[in-house]
Structures are given as structure tokens and as C-alpha cells.
Design a protein around this motif. Sequence first.
Motif, PDB file in Angstrom:
ATOM      1  N   THR A 220     -37.289 -42.480  -4.654  1.00 11.26           N
ATOM      2  CA  THR A 220     -36.822 -41.101  -4.576  1.00 11.26           C
ATOM      3  C   THR A 220     -35.750 -40.803  -5.617  1.00 11.26           C
ATOM      4  O   THR A 220     -35.429 -39.651  -5.864  1.00 11.26           O
ATOM      5  N   LYS A 221     -35.194 -41.841  -6.243  1.00 16.12           N
ATOM      6  CA  LYS A 221     -34.092 -41.630  -7.184  1.00 16.12           C
ATOM      7  C   LYS A 221     -34.501 -41.891  -8.635  1.00 16.12           C
ATOM      8  O   LYS A 221     -33.682 -41.734  -9.532  1.00 16.12           O
ATOM      9  N   ILE A 222     -35.768 -42.264  -8.829  1.00 19.36           N
ATOM     10  CA  ILE A 222     -36.146 -42.744 -10.164  1.00 19.36           C
ATOM     11  C   ILE A 222     -35.982 -41.673 -11.238  1.00 19.36           C
ATOM     12  O   ILE A 222     -35.524 -41.958 -12.355  1.00 19.36           O
ATOM     13  N   GLY A 223     -36.316 -40.411 -10.902  1.00 16.40           N
ATOM     14  CA  GLY A 223     -36.180 -39.324 -11.890  1.00 16.40           C
ATOM     15  C   GLY A 223     -34.740 -39.213 -12.368  1.00 16.40           C
ATOM     16  O   GLY A 223     -34.468 -39.029 -13.568  1.00 16.40           O
ATOM     17  N   ILE A 224     -33.823 -39.335 -11.430  1.00 15.94           N
ATOM     18  CA  ILE A 224     -32.404 -39.218 -11.774  1.00 15.94           C
ATOM     19  C   ILE A 224     -31.954 -40.433 -12.567  1.00 15.94           C
ATOM     20  O   ILE A 224     -31.260 -40.312 -13.581  1.00 15.94           O
ATOM     21  N   ILE A 225     -32.351 -41.611 -12.112  1.00 21.10           N
ATOM     22  CA  ILE A 225     -31.941 -42.833 -12.809  1.00 21.10           C
ATOM     23  C   ILE A 225     -32.392 -42.765 -14.269  1.00 21.10           C
ATOM     24  O   ILE A 225     -31.625 -43.063 -15.182  1.00 21.10           O
ATOM     25  N   GLU A 226     -33.629 -42.322 -14.481  1.00 21.08           N
ATOM     26  CA  GLU A 226     -34.141 -42.273 -15.856  1.00 21.08           C
ATOM     27  C   GLU A 226     -33.400 -41.240 -16.694  1.00 21.08           C
ATOM     28  O   GLU A 226     -33.092 -41.479 -17.858  1.00 21.08           O
ATOM     29  N   ASN A 227     -33.081 -40.089 -16.100  1.00 16.47           N
ATOM     30  CA  ASN A 227     -32.348 -39.063 -16.863  1.00 16.47           C
ATOM     31  C   ASN A 227     -30.928 -39.537 -17.179  1.00 16.47           C
ATOM     32  O   ASN A 227     -30.405 -39.279 -18.266  1.00 16.47           O
ATOM     33  N   LEU A 228     -30.323 -40.243 -16.226  1.00 21.54           N
ATOM     34  CA  LEU A 228     -28.938 -40.686 -16.435  1.00 21.54           C
ATOM     35  C   LEU A 228     -28.838 -41.840 -17.425  1.00 21.54           C
ATOM     36  O   LEU A 228     -27.812 -42.027 -18.077  1.00 21.54           O
ATOM     37  N   MET A 229     -29.915 -42.600 -17.528  1.00 20.06           N
ATOM     38  CA  MET A 229     -29.905 -43.799 -18.373  1.00 20.06           C
ATOM     39  C   MET A 229     -29.498 -43.478 -19.817  1.00 20.06           C
ATOM     40  O   MET A 229     -28.915 -44.295 -20.513  1.00 20.06           O
ATOM     41  N   ASP A 230     -29.826 -42.240 -20.262  1.00 21.75           N
ATOM     42  CA  ASP A 230     -29.460 -41.846 -21.630  1.00 21.75           C
ATOM     43  C   ASP A 230     -28.037 -41.314 -21.720  1.00 21.75           C
ATOM     44  O   ASP A 230     -27.584 -40.967 -22.804  1.00 21.75           O
ATOM     45  N   LYS A 231     -27.366 -41.213 -20.596  1.00 18.70           N
ATOM     46  CA  LYS A 231     -26.067 -40.538 -20.612  1.00 18.70           C
ATOM     47  C   LYS A 231     -24.897 -41.411 -20.173  1.00 18.70           C
ATOM     48  O   LYS A 231     -23.774 -41.214 -20.620  1.00 18.70           O
ATOM     49  N   VAL A 232     -25.174 -42.367 -19.257  1.00 18.24           N
ATOM     50  CA  VAL A 232     -24.045 -43.081 -18.641  1.00 18.24           C
ATOM     51  C   VAL A 232     -23.642 -44.327 -19.430  1.00 18.24           C
ATOM     52  O   VAL A 232     -24.417 -44.878 -20.234  1.00 18.24           O
ATOM     53  N   ASP A 233     -22.395 -44.758 -19.184  1.00 19.53           N
ATOM     54  CA  ASP A 233     -21.940 -46.049 -19.702  1.00 19.53           C
ATOM     55  C   ASP A 233     -22.144 -47.132 -18.645  1.00 19.53           C
ATOM     56  O   ASP A 233     -22.530 -48.250 -18.967  1.00 19.53           O
ATOM     57  N   ASN A 234     -21.856 -46.785 -17.397  1.00 17.45           N
ATOM     58  CA  ASN A 234     -22.034 -47.735 -16.289  1.00 17.45           C
ATOM     59  C   ASN A 234     -22.944 -47.119 -15.239  1.00 17.45           C
ATOM     60  O   ASN A 234     -22.757 -45.961 -14.863  1.00 17.45           O
ATOM     61  N   LEU A 235     -23.918 -47.894 -14.770  1.00 18.70           N
ATOM     62  CA  LEU A 235     -24.814 -47.409 -13.718  1.00 18.70           C
ATOM     63  C   LEU A 235     -24.796 -48.403 -12.569  1.00 18.70           C
ATOM     64  O   LEU A 235     -25.246 -49.547 -12.718  1.00 18.70           O
ATOM     65  N   ILE A 236     -24.222 -47.974 -11.459  1.00 21.54           N
ATOM     66  CA  ILE A 236     -24.195 -48.826 -10.268  1.00 21.54           C
ATOM     67  C   ILE A 236     -25.385 -48.442  -9.396  1.00 21.54           C
ATOM     68  O   ILE A 236     -25.537 -47.276  -9.032  1.00 21.54           O
ATOM     69  N   LEU A 237     -26.256 -49.394  -9.102  1.00 21.56           N
ATOM     70  CA  LEU A 237     -27.361 -49.131  -8.183  1.00 21.56           C
ATOM     71  C   LEU A 237     -27.091 -49.953  -6.928  1.00 21.56           C
ATOM     72  O   LEU A 237     -26.932 -51.185  -7.003  1.00 21.56           O
TER      73      LEU A 237
END
Length: 416
Positions: A220-237
Motif C-alpha cells: 500500500t506504500k510502494i507508490g509513495i516509497i518510489e516517489n520519495l526515493m528521488d527526494k529523500v536523504d534518509n528513508l526509514i521503513l
Amino acid sequence: MTISNYNFAGKKAIVRVDFNVPLDENGKITDDTRIRGALPTLKHILNNGGALIIMSHMGKPKGKVAAKYSLSQIVDAVSAALSVKVQFADDCAKAKAQADALKAGEVLMLENLRFYGEEEGKPVGIEKEDPRYEDAKKAMKASQKEFAKTLASYADCYVNDAFGTAHRKHASTAVIADYFDADNKMLGFLMEKECEAVDNILKNIRRPFTAIMGGSKVSTKIGIIENLMDKVDNLILCGGMTYTFAKAQGGQIGNSICEDDKLDLALDIMRQAKEKGVNLVLGIDSVCGDNFSNDANQQICPSTEIPAGWEGLDAGPKSRELFAKAIDGAKTILWNGPAGVFEFDNFTGGSRAIAEAIAKATAEGAYSLIGGGDSVACVNKFGLADQVSYISTGGGALLEAIEGKVLPGVAAIKGE
Ligand code: AMP
């Protein structure tokens, strides 16, 4: 046009709000957050000499009149909130005479828009599988326009302040805007604030940017994760998706929640993070329970070594430290989804650690946006709501905006 620039004097404004408030079995409002959220817009229009026509949906009556979803139940509460006796139109599509009679400073609230299938534009009483569905849908789209035109005929200008339904192309959220020219349609204050919050994390990013995505599933979160991947420095899952990643890496996860058909996706996310130079932070240890309950026996295990009969229900102490480190010093923070089963008081520690780290970073100058029902419930539960920058009122609408999708309710007014 913007709501601050518009001259409402002598004008009738039809305002779409989200008054889909929860009611108890006696029809009493149990949480009036949504009513309070719309007050700045409604009061501004009245204070500027306008008359108000308020419209909203409540619940899912699916095109049929149902007393339990009647907005008449909240008329008194809205009257009290506005300090004006609110008039009520018990058929939203037959309110022209009442609207015409409105004087400056007066308020008319329309009955639930979703008593008409035209609001959502979905055929009523025909299932999707029915061969007649497509024709019925076409006919419904045409009558949706008529319905929107009728609503538009009540007023001189249109204001959309219903962020909660901004991701829906409904009669009152989008189609109606076609019947007003650009100078007579605008977003309300709540919508403006929500859009600004989204811009702060997607466009006006101050670095470092840390996003924390939790909750139960990757899918349910994959669309967001993919969009954020180009923007964030740190991604906590974190949260339940931890175990799909753990299993994908060959770990033992016991009875932990896992999406077996998303193991490749998990590996792909890890690969993408590496390629894009994103610091991906996964929980390395978990507080495990021997069943899915608050009173389960507990032990802390590495997230890839959970024994049979046990399941990961919260982030462990080492994970919490890693999360806090990735949040500390961030200048932009987005949090969506808890780090564990926060509904169980004995498994709130991971989510609490995240909320506290966000509050600390915010005090040190970060912009923090909390969105999605469960993370909002977390900050409220931990008493930290006033220590973050912005708490979004929109669940689905916020998530779609963060995915990078254009919201029909916003596009209908801004033309984007
Ligand atoms: P979502 O609706 O996807 O944002 O997920 C929110 C739900 O995820 C909450 O109800 C949490 O209880 C649940 N959740 C978080 N961590 C876990 C976990 N480790 N196991 C099962 N459910 C979890």
C-alpha cells in the motif's frame, strides 16, 4: 483567485467541506476535528459579508437516502461552532429557493450529497460485473454534470475546503468548478495549508530530508516509497513491512506479518536506494510477542532471527536508536505509518521513539509533517501533537499527493 483576496460582500459562497464526522449510536459527534478544521474558511466568508451554503458528504450511503447518514444530525453543532443558526435543506438538489432567500451572514447547510449517486458519479444498484454497468456509468456521468450545475446555481462563488476528498473527482469536489470562472472559485484555508505542507516535502525541501514510512504493508506504500526515493536523504521503513524485507534477505521471521509476493519488490527497493545514494534504514531488531495481543509474552530478537511461534510486533531498542539517528539533524521530516502495533500499549515503544525524535528535531528547526490516520493517532496518544510542524487532516488525499499525483479537487480550481 485566493480566499484572502476575494471580496465576499453581498455574495453567496457554496463551500465544500469535509463534515464526515464520526457519530455515536445516538447521533452525537465523537470527534469534531473536521468541523473545527473548516471554521477559519467559513468564519472568514461570514465576517466578510458573505452568505454561506455548506455542502458535505457523510458516510457511504451509496446514492440512497439513509437517516443514519443525515447531516441534519450535526446542524446544532455547526450552529454552535459558527455562532449562527444554520438553516437546513433536506434535499441537496432542491435547495434553490432556500439558497436564493439567503442574506449576508446567513448559513444554509445541504443534506448529504451522497444521497445522490450523482455525487460520486457511480451507478446506483448495479454491480460492476453487470453487463449494463458501463452504459449506466456513462449515463451517470452525464447526470453528474447536471447535479453539479444545480449545486453551482445556488451561489456566486465556489470554495473547496474538503482536503479529505480532494483525491476524488466528485460533483461537489471537482465537476462543480466547471460552472464558475477562475475569478469565482478558490481553495479554502485548510486546503491551502494542506497543499503548502505537501509542497514543503515535495518541492521546497530543506536538507537533510528524512521520511519514515511504517504501517502494515509494503504494497500500500510502494507508490509513495518510489516517489520519495528521488527526494529523500534518509528513508526509514518500519512496522509490519520490516518482515517482508527480512524474509527477502533470507531471514527467519516466525509468524510475523509478511507479503510473500513482495519479496522481489523489497529487494528492488533496497537496490534502488543503493543506486540513488539514499540511506535506507530498516529495523534490525524487534520486540516480538508469542501471539498477536497486548498481553503476549515478549522477547527481543534480531529481525532476521525470529523464532517459530513468535512474531515481530514493534521495533527493538537497536532499531529505535538507528531511527533516532536518521531523524536527528534532519531539516525536513515526513512520517506516515507506525513502527509497531501501537494500538497495543505494550508495543508502542518504537512509534514513541520516532515521535520523540521528530519532536526534538522540530524544536531544533526542522519542518515535520505527520500524515495518515495511524501516525496522527500516535502523536496524539503520546501528547506530542503540538511539537510537530503540521498534522494533515487527509488520509488518502495526503498519500496520493505524496505519491506525486495531482489531486482532482485542487486541479479543478488551480487548473494544474
Ligand atoms: P497502515 O494502514 O498500512 O498504515 O498500517 C497501520 C497498521 O499497521 C496499524 O494498525 C498497526 O497496528 C499495524 N502494524 C504496524 N506494525 C505491525 C507489525 N509489526 N505487525 C502487524 N501489524 C503492524
